[in-house]
Motif scaffolding. Structure first.
Motif, PDB file in Angstrom:
ATOM      1  N   GLU A 179       0.825  -1.204   0.000  1.00 49.28           N
ATOM      2  CA  GLU A 179       0.000   0.000   0.000  1.00 49.28           C
ATOM      3  C   GLU A 179       0.868   1.267   0.000  1.00 49.28           C
ATOM      4  N   ASP A 180       0.514   2.179  -0.904  1.00 52.27           N
ATOM      5  CA  ASP A 180       1.135   3.508  -1.023  1.00 52.27           C
ATOM      6  C   ASP A 180       2.587   3.468  -1.508  1.00 52.27           C
ATOM      7  N   ALA A 181       3.069   2.306  -1.947  1.00 47.29           N
ATOM      8  CA  ALA A 181       4.441   2.213  -2.450  1.00 47.29           C
ATOM      9  C   ALA A 181       4.484   2.530  -3.943  1.00 47.29           C
ATOM     10  N   ASP A 182       5.595   3.154  -4.371  1.00 42.44           N
ATOM     11  CA  ASP A 182       5.750   3.534  -5.770  1.00 42.44           C
ATOM     12  C   ASP A 182       6.513   2.455  -6.542  1.00 42.44           C
ATOM     13  N   HIS A 183       7.030   2.818  -7.724  1.00 43.33           N
ATOM     14  CA  HIS A 183       7.679   1.829  -8.587  1.00 43.33           C
ATOM     15  C   HIS A 183       8.992   1.313  -8.001  1.00 43.33           C
ATOM     16  N   SER A 184       9.577   2.042  -7.060  1.00 43.96           N
ATOM     17  CA  SER A 184      10.772   1.567  -6.365  1.00 43.96           C
ATOM     18  C   SER A 184      10.423   0.848  -5.066  1.00 43.96           C
ATOM     19  N   LEU A 185       9.125   0.680  -4.829  1.00 44.76           N
ATOM     20  CA  LEU A 185       8.585   0.122  -3.586  1.00 44.76           C
ATOM     21  C   LEU A 185       8.935   0.988  -2.384  1.00 44.76           C
ATOM     22  N   ASP A 186       9.075   2.294  -2.635  1.00 44.70           N
ATOM     23  CA  ASP A 186       9.257   3.267  -1.560  1.00 44.70           C
ATOM     24  C   ASP A 186       7.923   3.936  -1.262  1.00 44.70           C
ATOM     25  N   VAL A 187       7.695   4.226   0.001  1.00 45.94           N
ATOM     26  CA  VAL A 187       6.524   4.989   0.414  1.00 45.94           C
ATOM     27  C   VAL A 187       6.988   6.428   0.604  1.00 45.94           C
ATOM     28  N   PHE A 188       6.434   7.343  -0.174  1.00 42.15           N
ATOM     29  CA  PHE A 188       6.931   8.725  -0.246  1.00 42.15           C
ATOM     30  C   PHE A 188       7.003   9.388   1.126  1.00 42.15           C
ATOM     31  N   CYS A 189       8.183   9.961   1.413  1.00 40.83           N
ATOM     32  CA  CYS A 189       8.426  10.713   2.657  1.00 40.83           C
ATOM     33  C   CYS A 189       8.213   9.893   3.917  1.00 40.83           C
ATOM     34  N   SER A 190       8.331   8.575   3.795  1.00 39.54           N
ATOM     35  CA  SER A 190       8.160   7.723   4.975  1.00 39.54           C
ATOM     36  C   SER A 190       9.212   6.617   4.965  1.00 39.54           C
ATOM     37  N   PRO A 191      10.402   6.910   5.479  1.00 40.00           N
ATOM     38  CA  PRO A 191      11.464   5.898   5.466  1.00 40.00           C
ATOM     39  C   PRO A 191      11.105   4.632   6.230  1.00 40.00           C
ATOM     40  N   MET A 192      10.385   4.763   7.334  1.00 39.52           N
ATOM     41  CA  MET A 192      10.030   3.586   8.113  1.00 39.52           C
ATOM     42  C   MET A 192       9.062   2.682   7.355  1.00 39.52           C
ATOM     43  N   GLU A 193       8.086   3.296   6.678  1.00 43.35           N
ATOM     44  CA  GLU A 193       7.142   2.499   5.890  1.00 43.35           C
ATOM     45  C   GLU A 193       7.847   1.867   4.694  1.00 43.35           C
ATOM     46  N   SER A 194       8.827   2.562   4.140  1.00 47.31           N
ATOM     47  CA  SER A 194       9.604   2.011   3.028  1.00 47.31           C
ATOM     48  C   SER A 194      10.399   0.797   3.477  1.00 47.31           C
ATOM     49  N   LEU A 195      10.956   0.865   4.681  1.00 48.14           N
ATOM     50  CA  LEU A 195      11.696  -0.269   5.218  1.00 48.14           C
ATOM     51  C   LEU A 195      10.768  -1.449   5.509  1.00 48.14           C
ATOM     52  N   LYS A 196       9.544  -1.146   5.941  1.00 45.08           N
ATOM     53  CA  LYS A 196       8.565  -2.206   6.175  1.00 45.08           C
ATOM     54  C   LYS A 196       8.196  -2.896   4.854  1.00 45.08           C
ATOM     55  N   ALA A 197       8.120  -2.102   3.782  1.00 42.74           N
ATOM     56  CA  ALA A 197       7.825  -2.665   2.466  1.00 42.74           C
ATOM     57  C   ALA A 197       8.931  -3.624   2.047  1.00 42.74           C
ATOM     58  N   LEU A 198      10.181  -3.208   2.264  1.00 42.32           N
ATOM     59  CA  LEU A 198      11.319  -4.065   1.950  1.00 42.32           C
ATOM     60  C   LEU A 198      11.268  -5.352   2.777  1.00 42.32           C
ATOM     61  N   GLU A 199      10.910  -5.214   4.041  1.00 45.10           N
ATOM     62  CA  GLU A 199      10.805  -6.387   4.915  1.00 45.10           C
ATOM     63  C   GLU A 199       9.736  -7.346   4.420  1.00 45.10           C
ATOM     64  N   THR A 200       8.613  -6.806   3.952  1.00 46.05           N
ATOM     65  CA  THR A 200       7.538  -7.641   3.411  1.00 46.05           C
ATOM     66  C   THR A 200       8.031  -8.470   2.233  1.00 46.05           C
ATOM     67  N   VAL A 201       8.788  -7.819   1.353  1.00 49.65           N
ATOM     68  CA  VAL A 201       9.325  -8.524   0.180  1.00 49.65           C
ATOM     69  C   VAL A 201      10.279  -9.638   0.611  1.00 49.65           C
ATOM     70  N   LEU A 202      11.210  -9.310   1.493  1.00 51.40           N
ATOM     71  CA  LEU A 202      12.205 -10.286   1.934  1.00 51.40           C
ATOM     72  C   LEU A 202      11.560 -11.468   2.659  1.00 51.40           C
ATOM     73  N   ASN A 203      10.550 -11.184   3.488  1.00 51.00           N
ATOM     74  CA  ASN A 203       9.841 -12.263   4.189  1.00 51.00           C
ATOM     75  C   ASN A 203       9.121 -13.175   3.202  1.00 51.00           C
ATOM     76  N   GLY A 204       8.527 -12.554   2.167  1.00 50.15           N
ATOM     77  CA  GLY A 204       7.826 -13.348   1.149  1.00 50.15           C
ATOM     78  C   GLY A 204       8.775 -14.246   0.386  1.00 50.15           C
ATOM     79  N   ILE A 205       9.952 -13.739   0.071  1.00 41.79           N
ATOM     80  CA  ILE A 205      10.943 -14.544  -0.639  1.00 41.79           C
ATOM     81  C   ILE A 205      11.479 -15.649   0.254  1.00 41.79           C
ATOM     82  N   GLU A 206      11.724 -15.319   1.507  1.00 48.78           N
ATOM     83  CA  GLU A 206      12.276 -16.319   2.428  1.00 48.78           C
ATOM     84  C   GLU A 206      11.328 -17.500   2.591  1.00 48.78           C
ATOM     85  N   ARG A 207      10.050 -17.245   2.572  1.00 47.32           N
ATOM     86  CA  ARG A 207       9.089 -18.353   2.674  1.00 47.32           C
ATOM     87  C   ARG A 207       9.185 -19.283   1.465  1.00 47.32           C
TER      88      ARG A 207
END
Length: 209
Positions: A179-207
């Motif tokens: 949610e709210d992530a752009d083409h780089s999977l960054d959430v605009f002006c929200s570094p913490m939400e951007s890091l959570k997005a990265l974590e979501t991706v990594l967790n999905g791959i790890e599974r």
């Protein structure tokens, strides 16, 4: 761990690649985006995750003019596969990998979807599709037909996002919409939400690993 910087040539051109070797039985071929290189957060940490699991990694260092994006998906795939095939043949010719993973970001998902995922040789490979260009009808239709195991990730504010993505849940591909992530999977002006997005991706791959 050993890192090889290599190049391979044909009559028309030369392509370089980085082969990170862990000694494990699996390999991940990574295809970057047009401006999203392997040093950017998403691909950097996915590389790190692969190495954690003793999965060898190949970064293919292609460059293309922006005008390539004006062509059809099949034309783009044909251009890119000339480079990708050279590297894959070079890597696999003297190796005995038991499992293959493919990870593509944006532009890099086009040859994955239009060529590699349709190749019977790679029917058992795991596919990681990072911000694919879903608004291109030919790509979306190809994904509807795939039976590959994998993960597709896209942001809801990505200009290539479409709500039709949920139709792909009928196959084996796991879907993650950030949610709210752009083409780089960054959430605009929200570094913490951007890091959570990265974590979501990594967790999905790890599974999947």
């Amino acid at each position: 761990m050993h890192v090889d910087q290599k190049s391979v040539s044909c009559q028309t051109h030369t392509i370089t690649y980085t082969h990170i070797k862990t000694g494990g039985p699996s390999i991940c071929f990574m295809f970057s985006g047009l401006g999203y290189t392997y040093e950017k957060p998403l691909l950097y940490y996915i590389t790190m995750l692969m190495l954690k699991h003793r999965i060898d990694v190949v970064h293919i260092h292609y460059t293309y003019p922006k005008g390539l994006m004006t062509k059809s998906a099949d034309e783009i795939a044909d251009v890119m596969m000339k480079d990708i095939d050279l590297v894959m043949k070079d890597v696999l010719s003297d190796s005995d990998y038991k499992n293959i993973i493919f990870a593509g970001k944006s532009l890099g998902t086009i040859p994955l979807i239009q060529r590699i995922m349709k190749d019977e040789v790679y029917k058992d490979a795991v596919m990681l599709l990072l911000t694919p260009l879903l608004t291109r009808l030919e790509l979306f239709e190809s994904l509807l037909e795939t039976t590959h195991k994998g993960l597709l990730v896209i942001g809801s504010r990505d200009h290539y996002y479409t709500e039709e993505v949920y139709r792909l849940k009928t196959n084996k591909m796991n879907i993650a919409v950030i949610e709210d992530a752009d083409h780089s999977l960054d959430v605009f002006c929200s570094p913490m939400e951007s890091l959570k997005a990265l974590e979501t991706v990594l967790n999905g791959i790890e599974r999947l690993l």
